[in-house]
Write an enzyme that holds these catalytic residues in place. Structure first.
Site, PDB file in Angstrom:
ATOM      1  N   SER A  94       0.798  -1.227   0.000  1.00 24.03           N
ATOM      2  CA  SER A  94       0.000   0.000   0.000  1.00 24.03           C
ATOM      3  C   SER A  94       0.831   1.277   0.000  1.00 24.03           C
ATOM      4  O   SER A  94       0.318   2.340  -0.352  1.00 24.03           O
ATOM      5  CB  SER A  94      -0.952   0.009   1.201  1.00 24.03           C
ATOM      6  N   LYS A 165       0.433   4.928   6.771  1.00 23.68           N
ATOM      7  CA  LYS A 165      -0.092   5.725   5.661  1.00 23.68           C
ATOM      8  C   LYS A 165       0.584   7.097   5.673  1.00 23.68           C
ATOM      9  O   LYS A 165       1.303   7.454   6.604  1.00 23.68           O
ATOM     10  CB  LYS A 165      -1.611   5.907   5.772  1.00 23.68           C
TER      11      LYS A 165
END
Length: 281
Positions: A94, A165
């Site tokens: 990701s 993230k």
């Protein structure tokens, strides 16, 4: 002359008496009584036997000391991981190309501990309970404790509640995707996201949100492979991550050695202005 003769006679008598004492001492104890004589090495109490016992004793203590030192080292690393710097194993794609599967990053837990707040562009590790996950999954307490210790040392994948993230919006920001040129905008300013995975668009899911104070809007760098704030729009919390849930900032890639480097900072958000007081309408 008589006096000198008397002195001479006394000196000779003293010498004779000293020799007699030496002879008696030698005759009583014999040659074998000398203090420098060594014990017979062939006997059960010889030097070989005497040396063997301390060696066995020292060997036992060495094993114990090694175990104690090992336990202290593990305890020190766990304390360091809990309060200062935690290894974190990257389990997914990701965050490519910034972070790759199998990378072990070092998460700086002091980055936001003394009043500093996460900034746009920071790569952060956070607990997604209540935002990305409504509740933590149940697990065996013993298994969870062992897994947690291994994860804290970077030897196992992180807990299912932990995510990594990039911060795209902070409290008060209006984040929109996408403008007429397909770019993400923050507070009306287009962001040149050079860190994205080659070929990815900023988002295939359109959105227009205002980030509540005390929360963050976060996204992965590999947008087509990232489950991030976009996937929780319309759910409780709206995909916003509370700042107090941030574990720390990813500052370094520590493993493998070939990728040892700092997590590069981005200037992509430098032109973004601070949101006006009261937020956006």
């Amino acid at each position: 002359m008589d006096t000198e003769a008397q002195h001479t006679e006394r000196d000779r008598s003293s010498e004779t008496e000293e020799r007699s004492r030496s002879a008696r001492s030698f005759g009583t104890h014999g040659q074998d009584s000398k203090p420098d004589a060594l014990p017979d090495s062939s006997g059960p109490e010889g030097p070989d036997s005497a040396a063997t016992e301390p060696d066995r004793h020292d060997g036992g203590w060495t094993w114990r000391r090694t175990s104690a030192v090992g336990a202290l080292c593990v305890a020190f690393l766990l304390l360091l991981s809990h309060f200062v710097m935690q290894p974190f194993l990257i389990p997914s794609r990701s965050m490519e190309p910034t972070l790759q599967v199998g990378d072990r990053i070092l998460v700086n837990k002091l980055a936001y501990r003394f009043g500093d707040q996460p900034r746009r562009g920071d790569v952060v590790v956070f607990d997604g309970t209540g935002s990305f996950l409504q509740e933590a999954p149940e697990q065996n307490p013993v298994t969870g404790l062992l897994h947690g210790a291994a994860a804290a040392l970077g030897l196992a994948e992180p807990a299912e509640t932990d995510f990594v993230k990039r911060v795209v919006g902070v409290g008060g920001d209006r984040v929109v995707c996408c403008d007429a040129d397909g770019r993400l905008t923050v507070n009306g300013v287009p962001v040149q996201e050079w860190y994205l995975q080659l070929g990815d668009s900023p988002s295939k899911v359109p959105f227009d949100i205002v980030v509540p104070q005390g929360t963050l809007w976060v996204m992965g760098d590999h947008r087509s492979q990232s489950s991030d704030s976009r996937d929780h729009l319309g759910r409780p919390g709206g995909g916003m991550v509370p700042v107090e849930r941030v574990i720390g900032r990813a500052d370094w890639i520590g493993w493998p050695f070939g990728r040892w480097s700092e997590v590069e900072e981005t200037g992509a958000f430098d032109p973004v202005p601070t949101p006006a007081a009261g937020g956006h309408g």
